[in-house]
Design a protein around this motif. Structure first.
Motif, PDB file in Angstrom:
ATOM      1  N   GLU A  60      79.741  12.835  75.836  1.00  5.61           N
ATOM      2  CA  GLU A  60      79.834  12.014  74.618  1.00  5.61           C
ATOM      3  C   GLU A  60      78.957  12.573  73.507  1.00  5.61           C
ATOM      4  O   GLU A  60      78.185  13.512  73.697  1.00  5.61           O
ATOM      5  N   ASN A  61      79.117  11.980  72.337  1.00  4.62           N
ATOM      6  CA  ASN A  61      78.413  12.467  71.155  1.00  4.62           C
ATOM      7  C   ASN A  61      78.065  11.283  70.262  1.00  4.62           C
ATOM      8  O   ASN A  61      78.860  10.340  70.140  1.00  4.62           O
ATOM      9  N   ALA A  62      76.894  11.363  69.609  1.00  8.08           N
ATOM     10  CA  ALA A  62      76.439  10.273  68.742  1.00  8.08           C
ATOM     11  C   ALA A  62      77.422  10.008  67.605  1.00  8.08           C
ATOM     12  O   ALA A  62      77.504   8.888  67.095  1.00  8.08           O
ATOM     13  N   ALA A  63      78.184  11.025  67.227  1.00  8.59           N
ATOM     14  CA  ALA A  63      79.207  10.833  66.189  1.00  8.59           C
ATOM     15  C   ALA A  63      80.541  10.354  66.787  1.00  8.59           C
ATOM     16  O   ALA A  63      81.544  10.277  66.066  1.00  8.59           O
ATOM     17  N   TYR A  64      80.547  10.064  68.077  1.00  7.86           N
ATOM     18  CA  TYR A  64      81.685   9.524  68.830  1.00  7.86           C
ATOM     19  C   TYR A  64      82.895  10.458  68.882  1.00  7.86           C
ATOM     20  O   TYR A  64      83.402  10.763  69.948  1.00  7.86           O
ATOM     21  N   GLY A  65      83.411  10.895  67.709  1.00  6.77           N
ATOM     22  CA  GLY A  65      84.641  11.691  67.659  1.00  6.77           C
ATOM     23  C   GLY A  65      84.600  12.959  68.501  1.00  6.77           C
ATOM     24  O   GLY A  65      85.592  13.295  69.153  1.00  6.77           O
ATOM     25  N   PRO A  66      83.488  13.689  68.510  1.00  5.57           N
ATOM     26  CA  PRO A  66      83.441  14.934  69.283  1.00  5.57           C
ATOM     27  C   PRO A  66      83.402  14.738  70.802  1.00  5.57           C
ATOM     28  O   PRO A  66      83.382  15.713  71.557  1.00  5.57           O
ATOM     29  N   THR A  67      83.373  13.511  71.263  1.00  4.38           N
ATOM     30  CA  THR A  67      83.350  13.258  72.712  1.00  4.38           C
ATOM     31  C   THR A  67      84.481  14.000  73.416  1.00  4.38           C
ATOM     32  O   THR A  67      85.605  14.037  72.930  1.00  4.38           O
ATOM     33  N   ASN A  68      84.161  14.580  74.564  1.00  4.32           N
ATOM     34  CA  ASN A  68      85.178  15.302  75.341  1.00  4.32           C
ATOM     35  C   ASN A  68      85.360  14.641  76.709  1.00  4.32           C
ATOM     36  O   ASN A  68      84.388  14.352  77.401  1.00  4.32           O
ATOM     37  N   CYS A  69      86.613  14.419  77.067  1.00  3.85           N
ATOM     38  CA  CYS A  69      86.909  13.815  78.371  1.00  3.85           C
ATOM     39  C   CYS A  69      86.621  14.811  79.500  1.00  3.85           C
ATOM     40  O   CYS A  69      86.653  16.027  79.295  1.00  3.85           O
ATOM     41  N   ALA A  70      86.409  14.264  80.677  1.00  2.00           N
ATOM     42  CA  ALA A  70      86.118  15.094  81.854  1.00  2.00           C
ATOM     43  C   ALA A  70      87.249  16.083  82.146  1.00  2.00           C
ATOM     44  O   ALA A  70      87.006  17.253  82.472  1.00  2.00           O
ATOM     45  N   GLU A  71      88.478  15.609  82.018  1.00  2.00           N
ATOM     46  CA  GLU A  71      89.628  16.466  82.331  1.00  2.00           C
ATOM     47  C   GLU A  71      89.686  17.654  81.384  1.00  2.00           C
ATOM     48  O   GLU A  71      89.903  18.795  81.786  1.00  2.00           O
ATOM     49  N   ARG A  72      89.468  17.377  80.102  1.00  2.00           N
ATOM     50  CA  ARG A  72      89.531  18.484  79.135  1.00  2.00           C
ATOM     51  C   ARG A  72      88.342  19.417  79.293  1.00  2.00           C
ATOM     52  O   ARG A  72      88.450  20.619  79.084  1.00  2.00           O
ATOM     53  N   THR A  73      87.195  18.883  79.684  1.00  2.00           N
ATOM     54  CA  THR A  73      86.059  19.774  79.962  1.00  2.00           C
ATOM     55  C   THR A  73      86.460  20.772  81.050  1.00  2.00           C
ATOM     56  O   THR A  73      86.229  21.985  80.918  1.00  2.00           O
ATOM     57  N   ALA A  74      87.096  20.270  82.107  1.00  2.00           N
ATOM     58  CA  ALA A  74      87.506  21.164  83.203  1.00  2.00           C
ATOM     59  C   ALA A  74      88.538  22.185  82.711  1.00  2.00           C
ATOM     60  O   ALA A  74      88.425  23.383  82.990  1.00  2.00           O
ATOM     61  N   PHE A  75      89.530  21.719  81.947  1.00  2.00           N
ATOM     62  CA  PHE A  75      90.553  22.647  81.438  1.00  2.00           C
ATOM     63  C   PHE A  75      89.948  23.710  80.538  1.00  2.00           C
ATOM     64  O   PHE A  75      90.257  24.897  80.662  1.00  2.00           O
ATOM     65  N   PHE A  76      89.078  23.289  79.625  1.00  2.00           N
ATOM     66  CA  PHE A  76      88.544  24.248  78.651  1.00  2.00           C
ATOM     67  C   PHE A  76      87.579  25.231  79.323  1.00  2.00           C
ATOM     68  O   PHE A  76      87.533  26.404  78.947  1.00  2.00           O
ATOM     69  N   LYS A  77      86.832  24.748  80.307  1.00  2.00           N
ATOM     70  CA  LYS A  77      85.989  25.676  81.076  1.00  2.00           C
ATOM     71  C   LYS A  77      86.875  26.728  81.740  1.00  2.00           C
ATOM     72  O   LYS A  77      86.600  27.928  81.673  1.00  2.00           O
ATOM     73  N   ALA A  78      87.933  26.279  82.387  1.00  2.00           N
ATOM     74  CA  ALA A  78      88.807  27.200  83.135  1.00  2.00           C
ATOM     75  C   ALA A  78      89.478  28.202  82.203  1.00  2.00           C
ATOM     76  O   ALA A  78      89.401  29.421  82.420  1.00  2.00           O
ATOM     77  N   VAL A  79      90.117  27.687  81.159  1.00  2.62           N
ATOM     78  CA  VAL A  79      90.882  28.575  80.274  1.00  2.62           C
ATOM     79  C   VAL A  79      89.944  29.571  79.598  1.00  2.62           C
ATOM     80  O   VAL A  79      90.278  30.750  79.440  1.00  2.62           O
ATOM     81  N   SER A  80      88.742  29.120  79.252  1.00  2.00           N
ATOM     82  CA  SER A  80      87.797  30.028  78.584  1.00  2.00           C
ATOM     83  C   SER A  80      87.273  31.107  79.530  1.00  2.00           C
ATOM     84  O   SER A  80      86.692  32.096  79.089  1.00  2.00           O
ATOM     85  N   GLU A  81      87.494  30.910  80.826  1.00  2.00           N
ATOM     86  CA  GLU A  81      87.122  31.947  81.808  1.00  2.00           C
ATOM     87  C   GLU A  81      88.340  32.758  82.242  1.00  2.00           C
ATOM     88  O   GLU A  81      88.289  33.521  83.209  1.00  2.00           O
ATOM     89  N   GLY A  82      89.477  32.514  81.586  1.00  2.00           N
ATOM     90  CA  GLY A  82      90.676  33.308  81.896  1.00  2.00           C
ATOM     91  C   GLY A  82      91.581  32.704  82.952  1.00  2.00           C
ATOM     92  O   GLY A  82      92.552  33.326  83.375  1.00  2.00           O
TER      93      GLY A  82
END
Ligand code: THU
Length: 153
Positions: A60-82
């Protein structure tokens, strides 16, 4: 009520061992949740095509909008590693505390991100309240008639 793995209509259903490992890793990932505003903790563990498991938590983030869901964290970690091929994701989410009191189905934005990288007929989504109590659905069941890369080919 939970569906037996045999009932899953997909090309490559998960084994019981895979399901258990994914739920266990999602529960571990949930412990890393950074959620000081909603106090709602989510963890996800994703099985890649090559067998590796990539986890994520909500951030989460104090500005609320930048909050990232757990699922997208996993996807973005994976895709950013190829890593771009995925078979399944386990999700656990509930208000702060060790007890899982609800099935946390992925939000609409996360379903759309899944649609970008996963085959809706085959990608399996496990939502769990415990190692024994879970539902499994395909992405196609959770996002029927979804818009994806195929539309732009
Ligand atoms: N959240 C997730 O991590 N995944 C979802 O699919 C739904 C919501 C998070 C975002 C926010 O940190 C908290 O849960 C409450 O919305």
């Amino acid at each position: 009520m939970w569906r037996e793995i045999e009932n899953i209509k997909c090309i490559n259903p998960l084994t019981q061992t895979e399901i258990q490992e994914l739920i266990g890793k999602a529960i571990e990932a949930r412990n890393k949740s950074y959620s000081p505003y909603s106090h709602y903790q989510v963890g996800a563990a994703m099985l890649a095509g090559d067998g590796q498991i990539i986890t994520g938590c909500n951030i989460e983030n104090a500005a609320y909008g930048p909050t990232n869901c757990a699922e997208r964290t996993a996807f973005f970690k994976a895709v950013s590693e190829g890593v771009r091929e995925f078979r399944a994701i386990a999700i656990v989410g509930s208000p702060e505390g060790d007890e899982l009191t609800q099935y946390a189905y992925p939000c609409g934005v996360c379903r759309q991100v899944m649609m970008e990288f996963c085959n809706p007929a085959d990608f399996q989504i496990i939502v769990a309240k415990s190692m024994e109590d879970y539902h499994i659905m395909t992405l196609g069941e959770l996002l029927p008639e979804g818009f994806g890369p195929e539309n732009l080919r």
